[in-house]
Design a protein around this motif. Sequence first.
Motif, PDB file in Angstrom:
ATOM      1  N   LEU A  19      -7.339  16.424  36.968  1.00  0.00           N
ATOM      2  CA  LEU A  19      -6.134  16.230  36.171  1.00  0.00           C
ATOM      3  C   LEU A  19      -4.998  15.704  37.044  1.00  0.00           C
ATOM      4  O   LEU A  19      -4.234  14.805  36.632  1.00  0.00           O
ATOM      5  CB  LEU A  19      -5.729  17.550  35.498  1.00  0.00           C
ATOM      6  N   GLY A  20      -4.862  16.237  38.254  1.00  0.00           N
ATOM      7  CA  GLY A  20      -3.835  15.747  39.168  1.00  0.00           C
ATOM      8  C   GLY A  20      -4.036  14.283  39.521  1.00  0.00           C
ATOM      9  O   GLY A  20      -3.069  13.511  39.606  1.00  0.00           O
ATOM     10  N   SER A  21      -5.293  13.877  39.702  1.00  0.00           N
ATOM     11  CA  SER A  21      -5.581  12.474  40.014  1.00  0.00           C
ATOM     12  C   SER A  21      -5.160  11.556  38.870  1.00  0.00           C
ATOM     13  O   SER A  21      -4.594  10.480  39.096  1.00  0.00           O
ATOM     14  CB  SER A  21      -7.077  12.307  40.286  1.00  0.00           C
ATOM     15  N   LEU A  22      -5.418  11.992  37.656  1.00  0.00           N
ATOM     16  CA  LEU A  22      -5.026  11.196  36.486  1.00  0.00           C
ATOM     17  C   LEU A  22      -3.508  11.126  36.347  1.00  0.00           C
ATOM     18  O   LEU A  22      -2.946  10.073  36.027  1.00  0.00           O
ATOM     19  CB  LEU A  22      -5.651  11.794  35.219  1.00  0.00           C
ATOM     20  N   TYR A  23      -2.850  12.242  36.609  1.00  0.00           N
ATOM     21  CA  TYR A  23      -1.381  12.241  36.554  1.00  0.00           C
ATOM     22  C   TYR A  23      -0.796  11.263  37.572  1.00  0.00           C
ATOM     23  O   TYR A  23       0.205  10.579  37.301  1.00  0.00           O
ATOM     24  CB  TYR A  23      -0.840  13.643  36.818  1.00  0.00           C
ATOM     25  N   SER A  29       1.666   7.932  37.202  1.00  0.00           N
ATOM     26  CA  SER A  29       2.970   8.107  37.870  1.00  0.00           C
ATOM     27  C   SER A  29       3.696   9.364  37.406  1.00  0.00           C
ATOM     28  O   SER A  29       4.929   9.432  37.438  1.00  0.00           O
ATOM     29  CB  SER A  29       3.865   6.869  37.640  1.00  0.00           C
ATOM     30  N   ARG A  30       2.956  10.385  37.017  1.00  0.00           N
ATOM     31  CA  ARG A  30       3.535  11.681  36.611  1.00  0.00           C
ATOM     32  C   ARG A  30       3.449  12.610  37.824  1.00  0.00           C
ATOM     33  O   ARG A  30       2.683  13.567  37.856  1.00  0.00           O
ATOM     34  CB  ARG A  30       2.785  12.226  35.401  1.00  0.00           C
ATOM     35  N   LYS A  41      -2.420   7.200  45.945  1.00  0.00           N
ATOM     36  CA  LYS A  41      -3.658   7.594  45.276  1.00  0.00           C
ATOM     37  C   LYS A  41      -4.373   8.641  46.115  1.00  0.00           C
ATOM     38  O   LYS A  41      -4.312   8.618  47.340  1.00  0.00           O
ATOM     39  CB  LYS A  41      -4.570   6.375  45.069  1.00  0.00           C
ATOM     40  N   PRO A  42      -5.069   9.578  45.465  1.00  0.00           N
ATOM     41  CA  PRO A  42      -5.758  10.633  46.206  1.00  0.00           C
ATOM     42  C   PRO A  42      -6.892  10.064  47.052  1.00  0.00           C
ATOM     43  O   PRO A  42      -7.479   9.052  46.718  1.00  0.00           O
ATOM     44  CB  PRO A  42      -6.297  11.547  45.105  1.00  0.00           C
TER      45      PRO A  42
END
Length: 386
Positions: free
Chosen positions: A324-328, A332-333, A376-377
Amino acid sequence: MNLHHTSNKFKLFEPEVSLTNKLKHLRNVLEAFPLEIDREDTEMYLHSLIKLVAYAKLFSHEDPLPLAAAHLALGLVYVVKKSYWKQGEHHSSEAVVHAENVLTSKEQINTLIESYYLMGYCRLKLGKTGEALEATTAARNCIEELGYLGHKPNCPDLEYKIAVLAAWCSPSRLQLLQESLECQGPPDKNAYIHLMIAQYYRDNKNINDALKSAKQALNLANQFEDVAMQADATRYLAECYIESPGHGCVEEGLLLFRKSIALYTTHFSGLDLSTLSTNDLLINALIKQEMYDEAVEELKAVKEAKILKFGEFSKQMADFYKQLGSLYLIQSRTKEALSVFKSSLSILNVIQTKPNSVTTSIRNTIKSLEANKTEKPAFKLYSKVN
């Protein structure tokens, strides 16, 4: 049937109840194991079986068969309810060792057949194809021995399942599976064989033939009232469509994933592993198509189900927050990404004994976000779900 309502029947240690009767009772409960079950039910049931194995060991010098049956029951629960292939292989192997120490009898041979089948299935899942074939060969030898005594396996479908498993382990598996179809068996069994043929084609990058076989499986599944097989065939067809380069295939695949999830939820529950793993497949497919908004919504929708199934402090939830963090971040959230990355890291700090590359990547990403550097992660956004 809910296991909470049957837990009072687990009177495993009352002296007036014989060990054999305890095993019989527990095996009966296992056969009626509820489809709709939460994480706490499974853990309670595993705990009861582990105690039973320990108790059966005390009497194994007099009669090792109950101990073999207890190991088999424990292995089955690990495999069916948790997909723990290594534990399933271990306990089925233990069951074989103890069952082989019994004088030849119908019950002993049936226990050996079931144990060898479970062993072969787990070994196949672990990638030990050669050893899986050895286990299925041993199971078929036991069936032959049982026939000499004038008996058949306790489970009517077991001989068929072993034959299919043996075919899948064989280097000539496509030919053997196609020959099985020529026997004109019942639609449900043929549907399963078509899915295995589709898997063979997918493994060999022949997506067109995989699509054809998956469609045949679904057509057969729709002929009988087996919602689980319909869900399996629908899910598999969805995977084939997602991998197909044809126009409109992705949209069809996403539609079929959602249909499969609905079928699994109706037949099992929203907490079943089949339901949750299909949700993962849908989310990964959305990510691959860069449909990030839809992926976030689908991911957030399964959060509570995953907590109920696996627990808040579990690897699955750490992976959930990481994804979920990667998608955020892609959206740009950054504030929301920082929050869920911290949730993932806090879980990993509890469940891991020492840091690894994933923990380090998350920690570095958190430091970058706290320094107001959006990047990006370093870890993968998604991974294939089997």
